[in-house]
Design a protein around this motif. Structure first.
Motif, PDB file in Angstrom:
ATOM      1  N   GLY A   1       0.832  -1.138   0.054  1.00 40.96           N
ATOM      2  CA  GLY A   1       0.117  -0.007  -0.098  1.00 40.96           C
ATOM      3  C   GLY A   1       0.691   1.342   0.163  1.00 40.96           C
ATOM      4  N   GLU A   2       0.254   2.225   1.117  1.00 33.70           N
ATOM      5  CA  GLU A   2       0.883   3.459   1.033  1.00 33.70           C
ATOM      6  C   GLU A   2       2.488   3.660   1.311  1.00 33.70           C
ATOM      7  OE1 GLU A   2       0.031   7.357   3.697  1.00 33.70           O
ATOM      8  OE2 GLU A   2      -1.626   6.461   2.846  1.00 33.70           O
ATOM      9  N   LYS A   3       2.793   2.679   2.084  1.00 37.63           N
ATOM     10  CA  LYS A   3       4.317   2.737   2.426  1.00 37.63           C
ATOM     11  C   LYS A   3       4.904   2.188   1.276  1.00 37.63           C
ATOM     12  CE  LYS A   3       4.452   2.006   7.439  1.00 37.63           C
ATOM     13  NZ  LYS A   3       4.961   0.970   8.752  1.00 37.63           N
ATOM     14  N   ARG A   4       4.708   1.218   0.585  1.00 39.00           N
ATOM     15  CA  ARG A   4       5.349   0.699  -0.554  1.00 39.00           C
ATOM     16  C   ARG A   4       5.525   1.841  -1.644  1.00 39.00           C
ATOM     17  NH1 ARG A   4       6.951  -3.910  -2.723  1.00 39.00           N
ATOM     18  NH2 ARG A   4       6.928  -4.119  -5.054  1.00 39.00           N
ATOM     19  N   GLU A   5       4.378   2.648  -1.967  1.00 46.27           N
ATOM     20  CA  GLU A   5       4.428   3.560  -2.834  1.00 46.27           C
ATOM     21  C   GLU A   5       5.322   4.772  -2.436  1.00 46.27           C
ATOM     22  OE1 GLU A   5       3.293   3.192  -5.824  1.00 46.27           O
ATOM     23  OE2 GLU A   5       2.820   1.207  -5.302  1.00 46.27           O
ATOM     24  N   LEU A   6       5.381   4.951  -1.063  1.00 44.24           N
ATOM     25  CA  LEU A   6       6.271   6.008  -0.600  1.00 44.24           C
ATOM     26  C   LEU A   6       7.813   5.712  -0.907  1.00 44.24           C
ATOM     27  CD1 LEU A   6       6.673   8.666   0.914  1.00 44.24           C
ATOM     28  CD2 LEU A   6       6.508   7.254   3.045  1.00 44.24           C
ATOM     29  N   VAL A   7       8.034   4.599  -0.685  1.00 48.38           N
ATOM     30  CA  VAL A   7       9.443   3.883  -0.862  1.00 48.38           C
ATOM     31  C   VAL A   7       9.787   4.002  -2.393  1.00 48.38           C
ATOM     32  CG1 VAL A   7      11.252   2.384  -0.329  1.00 48.38           C
ATOM     33  CG2 VAL A   7       9.598   2.771   1.339  1.00 48.38           C
ATOM     34  N   LEU A   8       8.840   3.680  -3.380  1.00 51.62           N
ATOM     35  CA  LEU A   8       9.282   3.815  -4.406  1.00 51.62           C
ATOM     36  C   LEU A   8       9.458   4.871  -5.172  1.00 51.62           C
ATOM     37  CD1 LEU A   8       6.859   0.600  -5.435  1.00 51.62           C
ATOM     38  CD2 LEU A   8       9.361   0.610  -5.561  1.00 51.62           C
ATOM     39  N   SER A   9       8.617   5.750  -4.607  1.00 53.95           N
ATOM     40  CA  SER A   9       8.679   7.193  -5.129  1.00 53.95           C
ATOM     41  C   SER A   9      10.098   7.900  -4.670  1.00 53.95           C
ATOM     42  CB  SER A   9       7.325   7.867  -4.473  1.00 53.95           C
ATOM     43  OG  SER A   9       7.624   9.292  -4.926  1.00 53.95           O
ATOM     44  N   ALA A  10      10.344   7.630  -3.351  1.00 59.05           N
ATOM     45  CA  ALA A  10      11.654   8.081  -2.711  1.00 59.05           C
ATOM     46  C   ALA A  10      12.760   7.566  -3.577  1.00 59.05           C
ATOM     47  CB  ALA A  10      11.479   7.699  -1.342  1.00 59.05           C
ATOM     48  N   ILE A  11      12.743   6.512  -4.049  1.00 60.55           N
ATOM     49  CA  ILE A  11      13.749   5.729  -4.697  1.00 60.55           C
ATOM     50  C   ILE A  11      14.217   6.929  -5.970  1.00 60.55           C
ATOM     51  CG2 ILE A  11      14.833   3.809  -6.241  1.00 60.55           C
ATOM     52  CD1 ILE A  11      13.171   2.035  -3.946  1.00 60.55           C
ATOM     53  N   LYS A  12      13.190   7.054  -6.708  1.00 56.89           N
ATOM     54  CA  LYS A  12      12.996   7.698  -7.848  1.00 56.89           C
ATOM     55  C   LYS A  12      13.610   9.248  -7.453  1.00 56.89           C
ATOM     56  CE  LYS A  12       9.414   5.351 -10.016  1.00 56.89           C
ATOM     57  NZ  LYS A  12       7.831   5.327 -10.813  1.00 56.89           N
ATOM     58  N   LYS A  13      13.157   9.748  -6.693  1.00 53.69           N
ATOM     59  CA  LYS A  13      13.495  11.335  -6.318  1.00 53.69           C
ATOM     60  C   LYS A  13      15.115  11.105  -5.767  1.00 53.69           C
ATOM     61  CE  LYS A  13      12.518  14.610  -2.646  1.00 53.69           C
ATOM     62  NZ  LYS A  13      11.404  15.023  -1.445  1.00 53.69           N
ATOM     63  N   ALA A  14      15.313  10.029  -4.961  1.00 55.67           N
ATOM     64  CA  ALA A  14      16.792  10.033  -4.524  1.00 55.67           C
ATOM     65  C   ALA A  14      17.546   9.752  -5.836  1.00 55.67           C
ATOM     66  CB  ALA A  14      16.957   8.853  -3.300  1.00 55.67           C
ATOM     67  N   LYS A  15      17.128   9.055  -6.716  1.00 52.94           N
ATOM     68  CA  LYS A  15      18.060   8.954  -8.031  1.00 52.94           C
ATOM     69  C   LYS A  15      18.285  10.066  -8.502  1.00 52.94           C
ATOM     70  CE  LYS A  15      18.398   6.322 -12.296  1.00 52.94           C
ATOM     71  NZ  LYS A  15      18.074   5.342 -13.027  1.00 52.94           N
ATOM     72  N   ARG A  16      17.294  11.286  -8.687  1.00 56.72           N
ATOM     73  CA  ARG A  16      17.331  12.413  -9.130  1.00 56.72           C
ATOM     74  C   ARG A  16      18.249  13.355  -8.446  1.00 56.72           C
ATOM     75  NH1 ARG A  16      11.704  11.962  -9.667  1.00 56.72           N
ATOM     76  NH2 ARG A  16      11.495  13.129  -7.776  1.00 56.72           N
ATOM     77  N   GLU A  17      18.269  13.283  -7.125  1.00 56.96           N
ATOM     78  CA  GLU A  17      18.712  13.980  -6.333  1.00 56.96           C
ATOM     79  C   GLU A  17      20.410  13.642  -6.068  1.00 56.96           C
ATOM     80  OE1 GLU A  17      17.030  14.998  -2.639  1.00 56.96           O
ATOM     81  OE2 GLU A  17      15.031  15.622  -3.546  1.00 56.96           O
TER      82      GLU A  17
END
Length: 66
Positions: A44-60
């Protein structure tokens, strides 16, 4: 041997060439919190949060980041 929880997420972090602390930072959480979350299958929400954060961390923090 027991399969490691969230193996797909761990592999996504590795493919993104970022560290766990960078993903945690992108989520606004501590590295400790991410470590605990990854111990059990995420849904659910935690999984989506982590996956989104991976993309964000890759950009940053990723190799292409400036």
């Amino acid at each position: 041997m027991k399969q490691q929880a969230n193996k797909d997420i761990r592999e996504a972090i590795e493919r993104a060439a970022v560290t766990h602390w960078q993903v945690a930072d992108a989520m606004g959480k501590s590295q400790y919190t991410l470590s605990i979350w990854l111990r059990k299958p995420l849904k659910g929400e935690k999984r989506e949060l982590v996956l989104s954060a991976i993309k964000k961390a890759k950009r940053e923090y990723g190799e292409d980041a400036e």
